[in-house]
Design an enzyme around this catalytic site. Structure first.
Site, PDB file in Angstrom:
ATOM      1  N   ARG A  53      -1.693   7.238  20.613  1.00 43.18           N
ATOM      2  CA  ARG A  53      -2.675   6.142  20.607  1.00 43.18           C
ATOM      3  C   ARG A  53      -3.198   5.998  19.196  1.00 43.18           C
ATOM      4  NH1 ARG A  53      -5.388   4.622  25.626  1.00 43.18           N
ATOM      5  NH2 ARG A  53      -4.044   5.477  27.238  1.00 43.18           N
ATOM      6  N   LYS A  69       4.147   7.574   2.255  1.00 43.16           N
ATOM      7  CA  LYS A  69       3.268   8.402   1.420  1.00 43.16           C
ATOM      8  C   LYS A  69       1.818   7.951   1.545  1.00 43.16           C
ATOM      9  CE  LYS A  69       2.456   9.898  -3.295  1.00 43.16           C
ATOM     10  NZ  LYS A  69       1.187   9.144  -3.408  1.00 43.16           N
ATOM     11  N   SER A  70       1.613   6.640   1.660  1.00 40.90           N
ATOM     12  CA  SER A  70       0.243   6.112   1.773  1.00 40.90           C
ATOM     13  C   SER A  70      -0.449   6.568   3.055  1.00 40.90           C
ATOM     14  CB  SER A  70       0.249   4.586   1.778  1.00 40.90           C
ATOM     15  OG  SER A  70       0.864   4.095   0.645  1.00 40.90           O
ATOM     16  N   ASN A 118      13.789   1.657   3.415  1.00 46.99           N
ATOM     17  CA  ASN A 118      12.539   2.416   3.274  1.00 46.99           C
ATOM     18  C   ASN A 118      12.050   2.973   4.612  1.00 46.99           C
ATOM     19  OD1 ASN A 118      12.056   2.289   0.556  1.00 46.99           O
ATOM     20  ND2 ASN A 118      10.536   0.654   0.656  1.00 46.99           N
ATOM     21  N   ASP A 146      11.205  -2.299  -7.035  1.00 46.43           N
ATOM     22  CA  ASP A 146      11.812  -1.731  -5.820  1.00 46.43           C
ATOM     23  C   ASP A 146      11.860  -2.781  -4.713  1.00 46.43           C
ATOM     24  OD1 ASP A 146      12.337   0.817  -6.801  1.00 46.43           O
ATOM     25  OD2 ASP A 146      10.317   1.529  -6.338  1.00 46.43           O
ATOM     26  N   ALA A 202       7.148   5.453  -0.289  1.00 47.49           N
ATOM     27  CA  ALA A 202       6.569   4.117  -0.125  1.00 47.49           C
ATOM     28  C   ALA A 202       5.429   4.171   0.912  1.00 47.49           C
ATOM     29  CB  ALA A 202       7.684   3.138   0.251  1.00 47.49           C
ATOM     30  N   TYR A 203       5.503   3.373   1.943  1.00 45.74           N
ATOM     31  CA  TYR A 203       4.431   3.296   2.941  1.00 45.74           C
ATOM     32  C   TYR A 203       4.129   4.684   3.527  1.00 45.74           C
ATOM     33  CZ  TYR A 203       1.799   1.178   6.788  1.00 45.74           C
ATOM     34  OH  TYR A 203       0.815   0.816   7.673  1.00 45.74           O
ATOM     35  N   ASP A 229      -3.163   3.139  15.496  1.00 48.77           N
ATOM     36  CA  ASP A 229      -2.748   1.853  14.927  1.00 48.77           C
ATOM     37  C   ASP A 229      -1.236   1.665  14.970  1.00 48.77           C
ATOM     38  OD1 ASP A 229      -5.352   1.381  14.397  1.00 48.77           O
ATOM     39  OD2 ASP A 229      -5.161   1.241  12.219  1.00 48.77           O
ATOM     40  N   ALA A 282      -3.269   6.216  11.631  1.00 53.29           N
ATOM     41  CA  ALA A 282      -4.593   6.275  12.281  1.00 53.29           C
ATOM     42  C   ALA A 282      -4.520   6.590  13.772  1.00 53.29           C
ATOM     43  CB  ALA A 282      -5.338   4.960  12.045  1.00 53.29           C
TER      44      ALA A 282
HETATM   45  P1  NAP Z   1       5.926  -4.936  -2.024  1.00 55.29           P
HETATM   46  O1  NAP Z   1       4.826  -5.584  -2.716  1.00 55.29           O
HETATM   47  O2  NAP Z   1       7.338  -5.343  -2.284  1.00 55.29           O
HETATM   48  O3  NAP Z   1       5.844  -3.349  -2.214  1.00 55.29           O
HETATM   49  C1  NAP Z   1       4.631  -2.686  -2.215  1.00 55.29           C
HETATM   50  C2  NAP Z   1       4.733  -1.560  -3.241  1.00 55.29           C
HETATM   51  O4  NAP Z   1       5.615  -0.551  -2.752  1.00 55.29           O
HETATM   52  C3  NAP Z   1       5.281  -2.046  -4.586  1.00 55.29           C
HETATM   53  O5  NAP Z   1       4.513  -1.448  -5.609  1.00 55.29           O
HETATM   54  C4  NAP Z   1       6.707  -1.504  -4.568  1.00 55.29           C
HETATM   55  O6  NAP Z   1       7.213  -1.236  -5.860  1.00 55.29           O
HETATM   56  C5  NAP Z   1       6.504  -0.210  -3.820  1.00 55.29           C
HETATM   57  N1  NAP Z   1       7.720   0.371  -3.234  1.00 55.29           N
HETATM   58  C6  NAP Z   1       8.699  -0.238  -2.536  1.00 55.29           C
HETATM   59  N2  NAP Z   1       9.624   0.669  -2.169  1.00 55.29           N
HETATM   60  C7  NAP Z   1       9.224   1.867  -2.668  1.00 55.29           C
HETATM   61  C8  NAP Z   1       9.750   3.176  -2.611  1.00 55.29           C
HETATM   62  N3  NAP Z   1      10.874   3.450  -1.963  1.00 55.29           N
HETATM   63  N4  NAP Z   1       9.041   4.178  -3.188  1.00 55.29           N
HETATM   64  C9  NAP Z   1       7.881   3.921  -3.842  1.00 55.29           C
HETATM   65  N5  NAP Z   1       7.329   2.709  -3.934  1.00 55.29           N
HETATM   66  C10 NAP Z   1       7.990   1.693  -3.344  1.00 55.29           C
HETATM   67  O7  NAP Z   1       5.564  -5.022  -0.475  1.00 55.29           O
HETATM   68  P2  NAP Z   1       6.345  -5.563   0.779  1.00 55.29           P
HETATM   69  O8  NAP Z   1       7.359  -6.543   0.385  1.00 55.29           O
HETATM   70  O9  NAP Z   1       5.330  -5.940   1.804  1.00 55.29           O
HETATM   71  O10 NAP Z   1       7.053  -4.255   1.380  1.00 55.29           O
HETATM   72  C11 NAP Z   1       7.984  -3.531   0.682  1.00 55.29           C
HETATM   73  C12 NAP Z   1       7.673  -2.072   0.869  1.00 55.29           C
HETATM   74  O11 NAP Z   1       6.361  -1.831   0.429  1.00 55.29           O
HETATM   75  C13 NAP Z   1       7.718  -1.588   2.312  1.00 55.29           C
HETATM   76  O12 NAP Z   1       9.013  -1.146   2.656  1.00 55.29           O
HETATM   77  C14 NAP Z   1       6.702  -0.476   2.311  1.00 55.29           C
HETATM   78  O13 NAP Z   1       7.291   0.785   2.111  1.00 55.29           O
HETATM   79  C15 NAP Z   1       5.815  -0.734   1.119  1.00 55.29           C
HETATM   80  N6  NAP Z   1       4.466  -1.009   1.590  1.00 55.29           N
HETATM   81  C16 NAP Z   1       3.530  -0.063   1.369  1.00 55.29           C
HETATM   82  C17 NAP Z   1       2.249  -0.226   1.847  1.00 55.29           C
HETATM   83  C18 NAP Z   1       1.238   0.829   1.589  1.00 55.29           C
HETATM   84  O14 NAP Z   1       1.558   1.766   0.831  1.00 55.29           O
HETATM   85  N7  NAP Z   1       0.076   0.742   2.192  1.00 55.29           N
HETATM   86  C19 NAP Z   1       1.904  -1.367   2.559  1.00 55.29           C
HETATM   87  C20 NAP Z   1       2.894  -2.324   2.777  1.00 55.29           C
HETATM   88  C21 NAP Z   1       4.191  -2.126   2.295  1.00 55.29           C
HETATM   89  P3  NAP Z   1       7.641  -2.411  -6.872  1.00 55.29           P
HETATM   90  O15 NAP Z   1       6.349  -2.900  -7.470  1.00 55.29           O
HETATM   91  O16 NAP Z   1       8.532  -1.701  -7.842  1.00 55.29           O
HETATM   92  O17 NAP Z   1       8.352  -3.497  -6.093  1.00 55.29           O
END
Ligand code: NAP
Length: 271
Positions: free
Chosen positions: A149, A166-167, A123, A45, A163-164, A151, A186
């Site tokens: 107030r 949900k976390s 996203n 993704d 993606a983020y 993070d 937070a």
């Molecule tokens: P990344 O390593 O490219 O992505 C982090 C994880 O998020 C990977 O496992 C990726 O899947 C997955 N992901 C990306 N889009 C998704 C979606 N629409 N639904 C479900 N999973 C998804 O990290 P990055 O380059 O820093 O950022 C890319 C995206 O990662 C951001 O847009 C953000 O949504 C997400 N992210 C999540 C967190 C968290 O959950 N704490 C933290 C930072 C970023 P693949 O392995 O298939 O690429």
């Protein structure tokens, strides 16, 4: 048909990309980098997110196809061993099979500049403060909703909801819904400070404005998907559903809830 193959740098993706390019050439597809009609991504993704940003200026005339070389993704439908089938689908190309999803328009005002800078997120976009508490007023449709107030705050699209978002406890939205979601990162809640402490989903004709407290202005970071567009002090951000959408070549339909189940739950044990 003009096609581009966009891949990440892991060895399986490199092999798959080379294999696909040779199959496409054999079938007389035109391989181009600029102005493609179809962008095929190979990786995960994250790879599709990068390709989206590369071709975001031409969303009205490009469609995406995702091949995954790891686990089933939310933007990737094809497996690396299904390339012949994928090329055959491209040859049969049927424009009516396009499926498209909503995007987030991020309008940003930087300090000392009255112009609105626009970015598109597939996203989400977040606003965070790195070294201290972020303080920001949140308006919905021009009415003050709360003073936040904590993070940070995250505004996501339906496809970004897994993606983020949900976390941090946001809800998973079906991508047929045209809505955007605001989730807290937070938040501080006590007798003095109060936020809703729950994600909210706003309607298609609504918008969210964030006004970060000018005192911390040098310390805020705004992200758009995996990027930080400009490291400049921000005075206001307006989030709304974008006019543009991302289109996928709909050669294959995967039920959204099956995808969610596969990605996050996996094998279930029933009594
Ligand atoms: P990344 O390593 O490219 O992505 C982090 C994880 O998020 C990977 O496992 C990726 O899947 C997955 N992901 C990306 N889009 C998704 C979606 N629409 N639904 C479900 N999973 C998804 O990290 P990055 O380059 O820093 O950022 C890319 C995206 O990662 C951001 O847009 C953000 O949504 C997400 N992210 C999540 C967190 C968290 O959950 N704490 C933290 C930072 C970023 P693949 O392995 O298939 O690429």
């Amino acid at each position: 048909m003009r096609v581009t193959v966009f891949h990440n740098s892991n060895s399986k993706s490199l092999r798959t990309a080379a294999d696909l390019e040779s199959k496409l050439k054999q079938q007389n597809f035109e391989l181009v980098e600029a102005n493609p009609e179809i962008v095929i991504t190979i990786g995960g993704d994250g790879t599709l997110l990068s390709a989206f940003h590369k071709y975001a200026h031409m969303l009205d005339r490009v469609r995406f196809v995702g091949v995954h070389t790891g686990h089933l993704g939310f933007y990737t439908d094809w497996r690396d061993y299904e390339l012949d089938e994928l090329v055959a689908s491209l040859r049969r190309d049927d424009n009516e099979q396009v499926i498209s999803y909503p995007l987030l328009d991020v309008g940003v005002r930087y300090a000392g500049d009255n112009a609105m800078n626009h970015y598109l997120a597939l996203n989400e976009s977040t606003l965070k403060r790195v070294s201290a508490t972020m303080v920001a007023d949140v308006y919905i449709r021009d009415e003050l909703f709360e003073s936040f107030r904590g993070d940070g705050l995250c505004v996501s699209t339906p496809t970004g909801s897994t993606a983020y978002n949900k976390s941090i406890g946001g809800a998973v939205l079906h991508p047929r819904l045209e809505a955007i979601q605001l989730a807290e990162i937070a938040s501080i809640n006590n007798r003095v400070f109060r936020t809703l402490s729950a994600p909210i989903i706003i309607a298609k004709d609504e918008w969210i404005d964030l006004y970060p407290d000018p005192q911390g202005k040098d310390d805020y970071v705004m992200t758009v998907d995996r990027f930080v567009p400009k490291k400049r002090p921000i005075t206001a951000i307006r989030y709304r559903i974008a006019k543009q959408r991302i289109a996928f070549a709909g050669y294959r339909h995967t039920n959204f809830w099956n995808r969610v189940e596969d990605a996050f739950i996996g094998e279930k044990q029933r009594e």
